[in-house]
Design a protein around this motif. Structure first.
Motif, PDB file in Angstrom:
ATOM      1  N   VAL A 187      20.832   3.419 -10.913  1.00  0.00           N
ATOM      2  CA  VAL A 187      20.722   2.886 -12.266  1.00  0.00           C
ATOM      3  C   VAL A 187      19.856   3.789 -13.148  1.00  0.00           C
ATOM      4  O   VAL A 187      20.133   3.965 -14.331  1.00  0.00           O
ATOM      5  CB  VAL A 187      20.177   1.434 -12.237  1.00  0.00           C
ATOM      6  N   GLU A 188      18.842   4.384 -12.556  1.00  0.00           N
ATOM      7  CA  GLU A 188      17.964   5.285 -13.314  1.00  0.00           C
ATOM      8  C   GLU A 188      18.547   6.692 -13.447  1.00  0.00           C
ATOM      9  O   GLU A 188      17.881   7.588 -13.949  1.00  0.00           O
ATOM     10  CB  GLU A 188      16.588   5.352 -12.646  1.00  0.00           C
TER      11      GLU A 188
ATOM     12  N   LEU B 244      31.132  -0.019  -3.402  1.00  0.00           N
ATOM     13  CA  LEU B 244      31.539  -1.165  -4.219  1.00  0.00           C
ATOM     14  C   LEU B 244      30.335  -1.946  -4.721  1.00  0.00           C
ATOM     15  O   LEU B 244      30.306  -2.381  -5.882  1.00  0.00           O
ATOM     16  CB  LEU B 244      32.482  -2.070  -3.419  1.00  0.00           C
ATOM     17  N   LEU B 245      29.318  -2.125  -3.859  1.00  0.00           N
ATOM     18  CA  LEU B 245      28.109  -2.830  -4.292  1.00  0.00           C
ATOM     19  C   LEU B 245      27.367  -2.059  -5.383  1.00  0.00           C
ATOM     20  O   LEU B 245      26.932  -2.642  -6.375  1.00  0.00           O
ATOM     21  CB  LEU B 245      27.180  -3.072  -3.096  1.00  0.00           C
ATOM     22  N   LEU B 246      27.212  -0.759  -5.197  1.00  0.00           N
ATOM     23  CA  LEU B 246      26.543   0.042  -6.222  1.00  0.00           C
ATOM     24  C   LEU B 246      27.354   0.059  -7.514  1.00  0.00           C
ATOM     25  O   LEU B 246      26.784   0.050  -8.614  1.00  0.00           O
ATOM     26  CB  LEU B 246      26.299   1.468  -5.739  1.00  0.00           C
TER      27      LEU B 246
ATOM     28  N   SER C 129      26.164  -1.084 -11.215  1.00  0.00           N
ATOM     29  CA  SER C 129      26.415  -0.278 -12.415  1.00  0.00           C
ATOM     30  C   SER C 129      26.978  -1.155 -13.532  1.00  0.00           C
ATOM     31  O   SER C 129      26.602  -1.004 -14.683  1.00  0.00           O
ATOM     32  CB  SER C 129      27.393   0.842 -12.068  1.00  0.00           C
ATOM     33  N   GLN C 130      27.849  -2.066 -13.187  1.00  0.00           N
ATOM     34  CA  GLN C 130      28.438  -2.961 -14.193  1.00  0.00           C
ATOM     35  C   GLN C 130      27.391  -3.917 -14.771  1.00  0.00           C
ATOM     36  O   GLN C 130      27.430  -4.246 -15.935  1.00  0.00           O
ATOM     37  CB  GLN C 130      29.596  -3.759 -13.576  1.00  0.00           C
TER      38      GLN C 130
END
Length: 168
Positions: free
Chosen positions: A51-52, A158-160, A164-165
């Motif tokens: 995310v960063e 898929l989790l990451l 992101s969403q």
């Protein structure tokens, strides 16, 4: 150490992010230790790094997969090396018939255990050890462990992607 202190550390030392991902992937799947270290820590750190924009999914996921794979191989090796003496220990002699029955099941369903065990939090770190103790051949274990880690890696992507969403 809290997740907040880990993210503070990584903010100050982003170059150590992938090393930490490999290490956490190893620790959360390591025999014995993995029973007490949650994969949530690995996912939290990976999410933060992603995310960063410190690292991409293409960098994070293979690092996490490598850590888990190395822990699985270590667990299998421990099972092969220490299994015979463990089975002969005084503590296990009284459970010999149960241990024999468990070994027969592992030999029969070993490949499925390698794949399924990767997704069962409480036994993830123990399955490779048991497969090594049961004498599952290393080439067969290696193949199924690579399949298991690859499927797990797809799930991690898929989790990451979901993170992101939410935060992207």
């Amino acid at each position: 150490m809290s997740l907040a202190s880990l993210t503070d550390f990584l903010s100050a030392n982003p170059q150590l992010g992938l090393v930490m991902i490999v290490g956490l992937g190893f620790i959360e799947a390591c025999p014995g230790i993995g029973l007490f270290v949650s994969g949530v820590i690995l996912f939290g750190v990976a999410s933060f790094l992603f995310v960063e924009d410190l690292y991409s999914i293409v960098q994070i996921v293979p690092a996490a997969m490598l850590g888990g794979f190395l822990a699985d191989q270590f667990g299998y090796w421990l099972g092969r090396r220490l299994g015979p003496s463990f089975k002969e220990s005084e503590m296990m002699r009284s459970h010999g018939s149960r241990l024999d029955r468990a070994e027969r099941l592992i030999r029969r369903f070993g490949p499925m255990a390698a794949v399924g065990g990767r997704f069962l939090t409480m036994i993830r770190s123990v399955v490779p050890l048991l497969l090594g103790m049961a004498g599952l051949s290393w080439p067969r274990y290696l193949l199924w462990d690579l399949i298991a880690v690859s499927i797990w890696g797809v799930g991690f992507v898929l989790l990451l992607g979901g993170v992101s969403q939410l935060f992207g």
